[in-house]
Design an enzyme around this catalytic site. Sequence first.
Site, PDB file in Angstrom:
ATOM      1  CB  SER A 134      42.573  36.696  21.792  1.00 11.67           C
ATOM      2  OG  SER A 134      41.288  37.244  21.589  1.00 11.67           O
TER       3      SER A 134
ATOM      4  CB  SER B 257      39.857  33.499  19.802  1.00  9.65           C
ATOM      5  OG  SER B 257      40.442  34.467  20.631  1.00  9.65           O
TER       6      SER B 257
ATOM      7  CE  LYS C 242      39.149  34.858  24.025  1.00  7.74           C
ATOM      8  NZ  LYS C 242      39.566  36.055  23.283  1.00  7.74           N
TER       9      LYS C 242
END
Length: 484
Positions: free
Chosen positions: A77, A323, A80
Amino acid sequence: MKKKVSMFLTSCIVAFGLFGVHTSAEASTSQIQTLDQSVQKIVSEKMADADVSIAIRDEKGNVIYDLNGNQKQKPASNMKLLTSAAALEILGENYRFKTNAFYTGKIKNGVLKGDIYLQGTGDPTLNKEDLEQFVGSISALGIKQIDGRIVADDFWFDQDLLTPGIDEDDESYYYAAPITALTTSPNNDYDSGTIIVEAKGEKVGDKPTLTITPELGDLVIENNSKTVESNQPNTITIERQFRTNKIVVSGNVPINKSLKEWVTVQNPTTHTITMFKHLLDQKNVQYSKDKLYRAKTPNNAKLIAQKQSMPLSQLMIPYMKLSNNGIADILVKTMGKEKMHQGSTKAGLKVLREYAKSRHLNIDEWSFEDGSGMSHSNRVSSINLTQLLFTVQKEKWFNTYFNSLPVAANPERMVGGTLRNRLKSPLTAEKVIAKTGSLSGVNTLSGYLIGNSGKPYTFSILVQNKSGTIPAIDAIVEVMAGQL
């Protein structure tokens, strides 16, 4: 609470000095040597056989330390971080998703001789209450019967519901939710494309009681589970069968115990329209055709009502703090639609690359096939991630970006986020503001920290091919904070 959170994060930015000019001395050679010895010891003792990439930059952007810093690894993640930067630049902090209800034809004596269209643009915050308001607006027009179709317009995005790399075993779970332009969320975390199923054991021998939030829509449930004595193990599972709209509840749940699971819907558009029809029934608005229709809204259709989401600046908080993969996937497709007139992951990823090139990032050294980090095919180095994190400090929207990152050891869910139970040492608590990442065999952490000297640093730690490495990563961060 919002005021308190805002004041705290503003104080963090001031402490980091990310908008000021620093004249303090750089980390000494002896400091870096000591740091390296400590990091190498943790890696060899706690992450043997793992692939590790670490980089640290000072407030001027210089790489002051790296361990395999140019080694490309799975970001999970941490992907991101790029998606969010591109979204804030391309869409803007004030961007809002819109959902519209239209009608065609004429209304006479309570009968609409025409169609109702529900048109979506991917709003991850759309919920059951919003659909109820649309139904209320239809009723307010005097419509008691729809002599036509209920039509879903989800053509803002393409029909590739899942990003590449989603495994069959993942498809039932919220972190791998399908994406369409007409989707709903069951909560204020905005887990779009899911419903919440809770099974609770209330009487031994009976099936557990099931609670559905917000409702089943087009899904069906097969409850094969059983309530057992309190001393029995909890073996209950709640899963959607692969590529079907059937949720199967199986196993045993002890009395007075429960399990809550966020389960993906098979097709968000179908689920949303089915829920919309249920609400029309509840409002006693009759409609003659029960089939799902998909079509683009005609230019001559009349607007009934519009729902707008919160601005992107506010959506960034639940998205990054928790997230949220679905929001990341939606943002990628939205950037593709707004910039290239194609609401697809492929187009959106091109926009990400264009943004990175415009900021002189070494994007050719990145490899990615989604914007959320779910794919095991994504690759980036810690040096390139810290380059991104340093570069975005110059952006006009950096305050929003920085505020969206989890804050170490802060217990407030929408402040600490995925770091609220980590890095509780006095050296790191509320001094590390960073994005977490996790996949099978992968853990990552990249962001900003204030060293024991009071100086700000940018860092990235990427670990793969080994499970359970979060304690080791946190130990490395604590060493960084203590020795810089």
